[in-house]
Write an enzyme that holds these catalytic residues in place. Sequence first.
Site, short mmCIF file in Angstrom:
data_model
loop_
_atom_site.label_atom_id
_atom_site.label_comp_id
_atom_site.label_asym_id
_atom_site.label_seq_id
_atom_site.Cartn_x
_atom_site.Cartn_y
_atom_site.Cartn_z
N HIS A 148 0.85 -1.21 0.00
CA HIS A 148 0.00 0.00 0.00
C HIS A 148 0.88 1.25 0.00
O HIS A 148 0.60 2.22 -0.71
CB HIS A 148 -0.88 0.05 1.26
N SER A 202 -2.97 -8.06 2.62
CA SER A 202 -3.26 -7.92 4.05
C SER A 202 -3.72 -9.25 4.63
O SER A 202 -3.38 -9.59 5.77
CB SER A 202 -4.33 -6.86 4.28
#
Length: 167
Positions: free
Chosen positions: A17, A128
Amino acid sequence: MRTAVYPGSFDPITLGHLDIIHRSRAVADRLIVAIMANPRKNTLFSAEERVAQVRKAVAGMKHVQVRTFDGLLVNFAKHVSADVIIRGLRAMSDFEYEFQMSLMNRRLRPESETVLLISAEPWTYLSSSAIKEIVKFGGSVKGLVTPYVEDELRRKFRDGHDFHLST
Ligand code: PNS
């Protein structure tokens, strides 16, 4: 001055990210990282915890702000006067979902243009969910998330959080 939003669950934020956040400079002067407060899936971290993790990760990046949002992304984009929606693409397998979402967002608000940024190679296999699974089963995620997130993950699983990885 071009404002972009970078929406996501960020549960937790990864170095993948962060790579996209850095890359966004090529297309936006101001970036708002928009953390969905109540995503469809159960999150391991609360909205407040995810905000703290992202804030720490982007500390010192002057063009980046961190906010939460609820409801439709395009309404939030309108609210913050963002005409660009940033999403990261790791592999072709991400494409179909991103394609569908960008066309739906375009239909809902044609003024918001989605820009897909390609992840740097080391992060193409990073997600994630993989991070959560690795920590849950005692593996190391060093070098894949920030040290703060690493500590937070360990704390969460040490506290016996019953997190269902299938969600
Ligand atoms: O990190 P994620 O989980 O892939 O992020 C998905 C997210 C939060 C960007 C997406 O679910 C979203 O924008 N949700 C807000 C609701 C919405 O606007 N839905 C219509 C788009 S199809």
